[in-house]
Motif scaffolding. Structure first.
Motif, mmCIF file in Angstrom:
data_model
loop_
_atom_site.group_PDB
_atom_site.id
_atom_site.type_symbol
_atom_site.label_atom_id
_atom_site.label_comp_id
_atom_site.label_asym_id
_atom_site.label_seq_id
_atom_site.Cartn_x
_atom_site.Cartn_y
_atom_site.Cartn_z
ATOM 1 N N ALA A 14 0.833 -1.144 -0.071
ATOM 2 C CA ALA A 14 -0.181 0.002 0.237
ATOM 3 C C ALA A 14 1.308 0.885 -0.038
ATOM 4 N N SER A 15 2.290 1.560 0.389
ATOM 5 C CA SER A 15 2.978 2.676 0.780
ATOM 6 C C SER A 15 3.792 2.955 -0.857
ATOM 7 N N GLY A 16 2.929 1.813 -1.729
ATOM 8 C CA GLY A 16 3.236 2.038 -3.211
ATOM 9 C C GLY A 16 3.399 3.510 -3.579
ATOM 10 N N ALA A 35 -4.460 -2.494 4.396
ATOM 11 C CA ALA A 35 -3.383 -2.150 3.827
ATOM 12 C C ALA A 35 -2.322 -2.479 3.980
ATOM 13 N N THR A 36 -1.286 -3.574 3.714
ATOM 14 C CA THR A 36 -0.455 -4.024 3.682
ATOM 15 C C THR A 36 1.104 -3.161 3.569
ATOM 16 N N VAL A 37 2.261 -3.108 4.186
ATOM 17 C CA VAL A 37 3.037 -2.845 3.917
ATOM 18 C C VAL A 37 4.264 -3.610 4.765
ATOM 19 N N ARG A 38 5.363 -3.156 4.066
ATOM 20 C CA ARG A 38 6.475 -4.547 5.104
ATOM 21 C C ARG A 38 6.507 -4.206 5.945
ATOM 22 N N ASP A 39 6.626 -2.771 6.906
ATOM 23 C CA ASP A 39 7.000 -2.594 7.980
ATOM 24 C C ASP A 39 6.233 -1.389 8.623
ATOM 25 N N PRO A 40 4.635 -2.195 9.370
ATOM 26 C CA PRO A 40 3.935 -1.060 9.554
ATOM 27 C C PRO A 40 3.909 0.141 10.576
ATOM 28 N N THR A 41 5.338 -0.210 11.444
ATOM 29 C CA THR A 41 6.317 0.965 12.077
ATOM 30 C C THR A 41 6.883 2.056 11.989
ATOM 31 N N ASP A 42 7.092 1.569 10.347
ATOM 32 C CA ASP A 42 8.217 2.441 9.557
ATOM 33 C C ASP A 42 7.150 3.722 8.904
ATOM 34 N N ARG A 43 7.553 5.117 9.450
ATOM 35 C CA ARG A 43 6.611 6.272 9.721
ATOM 36 C C ARG A 43 7.162 6.668 8.032
ATOM 37 N N LYS A 44 8.110 7.068 7.658
ATOM 38 C CA LYS A 44 8.089 6.983 6.299
ATOM 39 C C LYS A 44 7.317 6.436 5.234
ATOM 40 N N LYS A 45 7.287 5.206 5.651
ATOM 41 C CA LYS A 45 6.307 4.709 4.365
ATOM 42 C C LYS A 45 5.098 4.803 4.846
ATOM 43 N N THR A 46 4.226 4.767 6.083
ATOM 44 C CA THR A 46 3.085 4.522 6.339
ATOM 45 C C THR A 46 2.496 6.906 6.507
ATOM 46 N N GLU A 47 3.288 7.228 7.223
ATOM 47 C CA GLU A 47 2.803 8.482 7.126
ATOM 48 C C GLU A 47 2.322 8.819 6.187
ATOM 49 N N HIS A 48 2.440 9.135 4.765
ATOM 50 C CA HIS A 48 1.563 9.545 4.069
ATOM 51 C C HIS A 48 -0.110 8.807 3.729
ATOM 52 N N ASP A 65 4.480 -10.112 3.939
ATOM 53 C CA ASP A 65 6.336 -10.279 3.372
ATOM 54 C C ASP A 65 5.751 -11.163 2.240
ATOM 55 N N LEU A 66 6.169 -10.399 1.087
ATOM 56 C CA LEU A 66 5.342 -11.195 -0.139
ATOM 57 C C LEU A 66 6.640 -12.634 -0.375
ATOM 58 N N LEU A 67 8.027 -12.270 0.439
ATOM 59 C CA LEU A 67 8.254 -13.803 0.282
ATOM 60 C C LEU A 67 7.474 -15.162 1.509
ATOM 61 N N GLU A 68 6.573 -14.611 2.531
ATOM 62 C CA GLU A 68 6.117 -15.528 3.566
ATOM 63 C C GLU A 68 4.809 -15.992 3.178
ATOM 64 N N SER A 87 4.905 -5.343 -5.849
ATOM 65 C CA SER A 87 5.787 -6.489 -6.348
ATOM 66 C C SER A 87 7.327 -5.115 -7.073
ATOM 67 N N PRO A 88 8.153 -5.855 -7.162
ATOM 68 C CA PRO A 88 9.510 -5.047 -6.935
ATOM 69 C C PRO A 88 9.375 -4.303 -8.166
ATOM 70 N N VAL A 89 9.618 -2.986 -8.249
ATOM 71 C CA VAL A 89 9.944 -2.065 -9.525
ATOM 72 C C VAL A 89 11.786 -2.082 -9.761
ATOM 73 N N LEU A 90 12.424 -2.788 -10.455
ATOM 74 C CA LEU A 90 13.554 -2.904 -10.326
ATOM 75 C C LEU A 90 14.515 -3.148 -11.565
ATOM 76 N N PHE A 91 15.246 -2.050 -12.463
ATOM 77 C CA PHE A 91 15.452 -2.852 -14.306
ATOM 78 C C PHE A 91 16.878 -3.146 -13.925
ATOM 79 N N THR A 92 17.893 -3.263 -13.236
ATOM 80 C CA THR A 92 18.918 -3.051 -12.827
ATOM 81 C C THR A 92 19.309 -3.977 -11.568
ATOM 82 N N VAL A 93 19.500 -5.714 -11.629
ATOM 83 C CA VAL A 93 20.254 -6.373 -10.220
ATOM 84 C C VAL A 93 20.101 -7.150 -10.746
#
Length: 323
Positions: A14-16, A35-48, A65-68, A87-93
């Motif tokens: 949900a924070s995406g 809403a699911t997030v990886r860490d509900p206590t991470d204010r930077k990710k949830t404040e908005h 967690d997607l892998l859990e 889902s992760p959005v990465l073009f360089t891995v």
């Protein structure tokens, strides 16, 4: 706009960028959102998210967690619908399997397995991508019309090392198979590159493309790009839930624009913005195909004019001090 009064829905990741807008629109329409997030206590990710209108009364955050395995059970329990956007959005891995493919594929399977066991669930809306549409053999020709019948070829994705495209294609294919086998009513959205104002405090991949253009870089070395507005994409997701007849896939993408056209519009809108020239213009790859967006328009989605999207994106980046 109280379409969602009394209805409970889950939004994963949900924070995406897209998901934050989906949450915003759902709350405005009266839905209760888990809403699911990886860490509900991470204010930077949830404040908005917590600051959104209606959040105090109707938004609940859950750790997942997607892998859990089973990690989405609490969030999906009792829901009428699930929007799976995580889902992760990465073009360089460095390790495509662990960084992209596993989270995309296993995450989708974990979410759908939980959906299968949820009797209250009526529909799943999956965020896929034009990445699972465009890379096929024979390649998409100039002036060919791309629509919902186009699927990327996983073996070609592997061969060309297009790992993000591979992850999205495998995840979408597996989701269709699982939904069919288990009688899940699923609708899939396939957006292209997305721009528009940011709700989250950090830069996301597709908006960063504009920042690259301004700085004189062209990461995909392409002469043409297509962008669609994040607000249109979020609304399309909600219309896919609220329209009983919605089915299958929905391609949602913007008009073909050259990098030069995009820069011209930005110069006109923001005369004070310093825009660098792109190097190696003559070597840029020219890919111009057409996209049929009639199906998504039939859901009642009207496209935001690109000039307005570009204006609102840059204004948002400036406001968040990301430019």
């Amino acid at each position: 706009m109280n379409n969602g009064g009394g209805k409970v829905v889950c939004v994963t990741g949900a924070s995406g960028y897209i998901a934050s807008w989906i949450v915003k629109l759902l709350l405005l329409r009266g839905y209760t959102v888990k809403a699911t997030v990886r860490d509900p206590t991470d204010r930077k990710k949830t404040e908005h998210l917590l600051a959104l209108e209606g959040a105090k009364e109707r938004l609940k955050l859950f750790k997942a967690d997607l892998l859990e395995e089973y990690s989405f059970e609490q969030a999906i329990q009792g829901c009428d619908a699930v929007f799976h956007t995580a889902s992760p959005v990465l073009f360089t891995v460095t390790d495509p399997q662990s960084e992209l493919i596993n989270p995309a594929l296993k995450g989708t399977m974990n979410v759908l397995s939980t959906c299968k066991k949820t009797p209250s669930l009526k529909r799943v809306i999956l965020t896929s991508s034009m990445a699972s549409v465009l890379l096929r053999q024979p390649p998409v020709e100039p002036n060919e019309v791309v629509d919902e019948t186009f699927f990327s070829d996983p073996s070609l994705c592997r061969e060309t090392k297009n790992w993000y495209l591979l992850a999205k294609t495998l995840a979408e294919n597996a989701a269709w198979q699982f939904s069919k086998d288990n009688g899940i009513d699923m609708v899939v959205l396939n957006p292209g590159f997305i721009i528009g104002p940011l709700l989250q405090p950090t830069l996301n991949f597709s908006v960063e493309l504009l920042v690259h253009f301004i700085n004189g870089r062209n990461p995909f070395n392409s002469k043409y790009y297509r962008f669609v507005d994040v607000r249109d994409v979020a609304l399309a997701h909600i219309k896919a839930l609220e329209t009983p007849s919605a089915n299958g896939r929905y391609v949602i993408d913007g008009p073909n624009m050259s990098v030069n056209e995009i820069k011209e519009i930005l110069r006109e809108l923001f005369p004070g913005l310093s825009i660098a020239d792109t190097n190696g213009e003559s070597e840029m790859i020219e890919v111009s195909y057409k996209v049929c967006v009639e199906k998504v328009k039939n859901l009642g989605v009207e496209f935001t004019p690109m000039k307005l999207s570009l204006r609102d994106t840059i204004a948002s980046l400036k406001e968040k001090l990301l430019l």
